[in-house]
Scaffold this motif. Sequence first.
Motif, PDB file in Angstrom:
ATOM      1  N   TYR A 184      13.062  -8.698 -10.316  1.00 55.49           N
ATOM      2  CA  TYR A 184      13.076  -7.279 -10.643  1.00 55.49           C
ATOM      3  C   TYR A 184      13.284  -6.443  -9.378  1.00 55.49           C
ATOM      4  N   PRO A 185      14.049  -5.373  -9.479  1.00 57.12           N
ATOM      5  CA  PRO A 185      14.276  -4.525  -8.299  1.00 57.12           C
ATOM      6  C   PRO A 185      13.000  -3.808  -7.882  1.00 57.12           C
ATOM      7  N   GLY A 186      12.875  -3.577  -6.573  1.00 56.49           N
ATOM      8  CA  GLY A 186      11.702  -2.882  -6.071  1.00 56.49           C
ATOM      9  C   GLY A 186      10.523  -3.813  -5.876  1.00 56.49           C
ATOM     10  N   ALA A 187       9.371  -3.215  -5.661  1.00 52.02           N
ATOM     11  CA  ALA A 187       8.143  -3.970  -5.461  1.00 52.02           C
ATOM     12  C   ALA A 187       7.025  -3.291  -6.246  1.00 52.02           C
ATOM     13  N   TYR A 188       5.993  -4.056  -6.559  1.00 54.59           N
ATOM     14  CA  TYR A 188       4.947  -3.576  -7.450  1.00 54.59           C
ATOM     15  C   TYR A 188       3.580  -3.880  -6.847  1.00 54.59           C
ATOM     16  N   VAL A 189       2.675  -2.906  -6.922  1.00 56.27           N
ATOM     17  CA  VAL A 189       1.324  -3.124  -6.425  1.00 56.27           C
ATOM     18  C   VAL A 189       0.487  -3.771  -7.508  1.00 56.27           C
ATOM     19  N   TYR A 190      -0.606  -4.341  -7.069  1.00 56.43           N
ATOM     20  CA  TYR A 190      -1.454  -5.124  -7.962  1.00 56.43           C
ATOM     21  C   TYR A 190      -2.372  -4.250  -8.807  1.00 56.43           C
ATOM     22  N   LEU A 191      -2.552  -2.985  -8.379  1.00 57.62           N
ATOM     23  CA  LEU A 191      -3.419  -2.045  -9.089  1.00 57.62           C
ATOM     24  C   LEU A 191      -4.856  -2.538  -9.188  1.00 57.62           C
ATOM     25  N   THR A 192      -5.339  -3.103  -8.109  1.00 59.44           N
ATOM     26  CA  THR A 192      -6.764  -3.383  -7.987  1.00 59.44           C
ATOM     27  C   THR A 192      -7.107  -3.299  -6.509  1.00 59.44           C
ATOM     28  N   ASP A 193      -8.348  -3.019  -6.209  1.00 61.04           N
ATOM     29  CA  ASP A 193      -8.691  -2.805  -4.811  1.00 61.04           C
ATOM     30  C   ASP A 193      -9.174  -4.072  -4.125  1.00 61.04           C
ATOM     31  N   THR A 194     -10.129  -4.776  -4.680  1.00 58.15           N
ATOM     32  CA  THR A 194     -10.658  -5.965  -4.024  1.00 58.15           C
ATOM     33  C   THR A 194     -10.928  -7.051  -5.041  1.00 58.15           C
ATOM     34  N   GLY A 195     -11.056  -8.262  -4.538  1.00 58.42           N
ATOM     35  CA  GLY A 195     -11.553  -9.358  -5.350  1.00 58.42           C
ATOM     36  C   GLY A 195     -10.583  -9.919  -6.368  1.00 58.42           C
ATOM     37  N   ALA A 196      -9.300  -9.649  -6.247  1.00 59.15           N
ATOM     38  CA  ALA A 196      -8.349 -10.148  -7.232  1.00 59.15           C
ATOM     39  C   ALA A 196      -7.611 -11.360  -6.689  1.00 59.15           C
ATOM     40  N   ASP A 197      -7.855 -12.515  -7.274  1.00 56.78           N
ATOM     41  CA  ASP A 197      -7.086 -13.718  -6.955  1.00 56.78           C
ATOM     42  C   ASP A 197      -7.059 -14.045  -5.470  1.00 56.78           C
ATOM     43  N   GLY A 198      -8.076 -13.642  -4.741  1.00 57.75           N
ATOM     44  CA  GLY A 198      -8.106 -13.926  -3.321  1.00 57.75           C
ATOM     45  C   GLY A 198      -7.132 -13.103  -2.508  1.00 57.75           C
ATOM     46  N   ILE A 199      -6.462 -12.122  -3.128  1.00 60.83           N
ATOM     47  CA  ILE A 199      -5.489 -11.300  -2.409  1.00 60.83           C
ATOM     48  C   ILE A 199      -6.193 -10.319  -1.480  1.00 60.83           C
ATOM     49  N   ASP A 201      -7.695  -6.742  -0.194  1.00 64.54           N
ATOM     50  CA  ASP A 201      -7.402  -5.315  -0.305  1.00 64.54           C
ATOM     51  C   ASP A 201      -5.917  -5.138  -0.602  1.00 64.54           C
ATOM     52  N   ALA A 202      -5.590  -5.041  -1.889  1.00 65.39           N
ATOM     53  CA  ALA A 202      -4.182  -5.077  -2.283  1.00 65.39           C
ATOM     54  C   ALA A 202      -3.739  -3.848  -3.040  1.00 65.39           C
ATOM     55  N   ILE A 203      -4.505  -2.752  -2.967  1.00 62.98           N
ATOM     56  CA  ILE A 203      -4.178  -1.616  -3.812  1.00 62.98           C
ATOM     57  C   ILE A 203      -2.815  -1.025  -3.470  1.00 62.98           C
ATOM     58  N   GLU A 204      -2.346  -1.197  -2.226  1.00 64.85           N
ATOM     59  CA  GLU A 204      -1.013  -0.732  -1.882  1.00 64.85           C
ATOM     60  C   GLU A 204      -0.184  -1.859  -1.269  1.00 64.85           C
ATOM     61  N   LYS A 205      -0.498  -3.076  -1.628  1.00 67.95           N
ATOM     62  CA  LYS A 205       0.245  -4.223  -1.129  1.00 67.95           C
ATOM     63  C   LYS A 205       1.334  -4.553  -2.137  1.00 67.95           C
ATOM     64  N   ALA A 206       2.471  -3.884  -1.999  1.00 68.86           N
ATOM     65  CA  ALA A 206       3.554  -4.066  -2.964  1.00 68.86           C
ATOM     66  C   ALA A 206       4.219  -5.415  -2.759  1.00 68.86           C
ATOM     67  N   MET A 207       4.615  -6.041  -3.846  1.00 64.35           N
ATOM     68  CA  MET A 207       5.218  -7.366  -3.786  1.00 64.35           C
ATOM     69  C   MET A 207       6.277  -7.501  -4.874  1.00 64.35           C
ATOM     70  N   PRO A 208       7.196  -8.454  -4.728  1.00 64.95           N
ATOM     71  CA  PRO A 208       8.190  -8.682  -5.775  1.00 64.95           C
ATOM     72  C   PRO A 208       7.531  -9.193  -7.060  1.00 64.95           C
ATOM     73  N   VAL A 209       8.255  -9.021  -8.157  1.00 64.05           N
ATOM     74  CA  VAL A 209       7.848  -9.580  -9.447  1.00 64.05           C
ATOM     75  C   VAL A 209       9.022 -10.358 -10.011  1.00 64.05           C
ATOM     76  N   TYR A 210       8.734 -11.556 -10.491  1.00 66.48           N
ATOM     77  CA  TYR A 210       9.766 -12.452 -11.007  1.00 66.48           C
ATOM     78  C   TYR A 210       9.559 -12.697 -12.496  1.00 66.48           C
ATOM     79  N   CYS A 211      10.667 -12.844 -13.201  1.00 64.42           N
ATOM     80  CA  CYS A 211      10.625 -13.361 -14.567  1.00 64.42           C
ATOM     81  C   CYS A 211      10.892 -14.856 -14.474  1.00 64.42           C
ATOM     82  N   VAL A 212       9.950 -15.658 -14.957  1.00 67.33           N
ATOM     83  CA  VAL A 212      10.044 -17.109 -14.839  1.00 67.33           C
ATOM     84  C   VAL A 212      10.064 -17.719 -16.241  1.00 67.33           C
ATOM     85  N   LYS A 213      10.999 -18.645 -16.450  1.00 69.75           N
ATOM     86  CA  LYS A 213      11.141 -19.311 -17.748  1.00 69.75           C
ATOM     87  C   LYS A 213      10.445 -20.673 -17.705  1.00 69.75           C
ATOM     88  N   PHE A 214       9.699 -20.976 -18.775  1.00 69.43           N
ATOM     89  CA  PHE A 214       8.965 -22.235 -18.869  1.00 69.43           C
ATOM     90  C   PHE A 214       9.379 -22.983 -20.134  1.00 69.43           C
TER      91      PHE A 214
END
Length: 249
Positions: A184-199, A201-214
Amino acid sequence: MKLQHTLGGLEGLGPVWTETRVFVEEWEKGIFGIHTAMMALSPQLPLPETSSVFKTVWTWADLRKGAESMNPFDYFKYRYYEKWLGGISGYFVANGYITADELEAKTAEYLTDPDKPLPEGGAPEIDARIVQYLVDGDSPKRDVDPKPAFAVGDTVLIKNVPTVEHTRLPGFLRNKTGVVTEVYPGAYVYLTDTGADGIGDAIEKAMPVYCVKFDPADLWPGNAESNFSLYADLYAAYVAEPVPAAAAA
């Protein structure tokens, strides 16, 4: 999305509740309104300052953390907005807005006299900020170039990240492989402040998002229909290094 939200592929869980009304009881509208006001007044948003005493971060993830921290068996006992109420109440206690004893006393007071008028509150600038939030919204997308590590066609391994307080990764995808079908174009924040998946302080840590087929046959061996695929939109934090072609084969 802990135990009670990672049930894909399990059988014998009982009937599915198919209620389609957004609000079943009138009080539920009030809980939704409280959550909306908290979202609008959360200090990380670029909106005008107000006289509100609410000064701590509140996101969708914080709401979910409150529900997901419940014992799974208790989780299944309560309805949707009852879990919202529990999460919001716990947040106010944890952040010092009210004590547990004060909350108990106020609850008993209104149970004794349900018709007692509610206290007055609010201010014009608070109302204006909430209205502006509803107009603007709060998108997780950020206009930055995240330089994705993976491309369409890559076979990737899904991590088994530590679930601390909140996760957006379904349990049945962990340690499974899939194929990237879209970056997906752009980057997306996790929308949580602490304690998420070991990430962290990620409230403004934007990252790519992928569509994955299983392939469902890989997710649920011996218990999946053929001729269809399962697609999941996954944060980059969940996707490991590409699987070499020989290993993927």
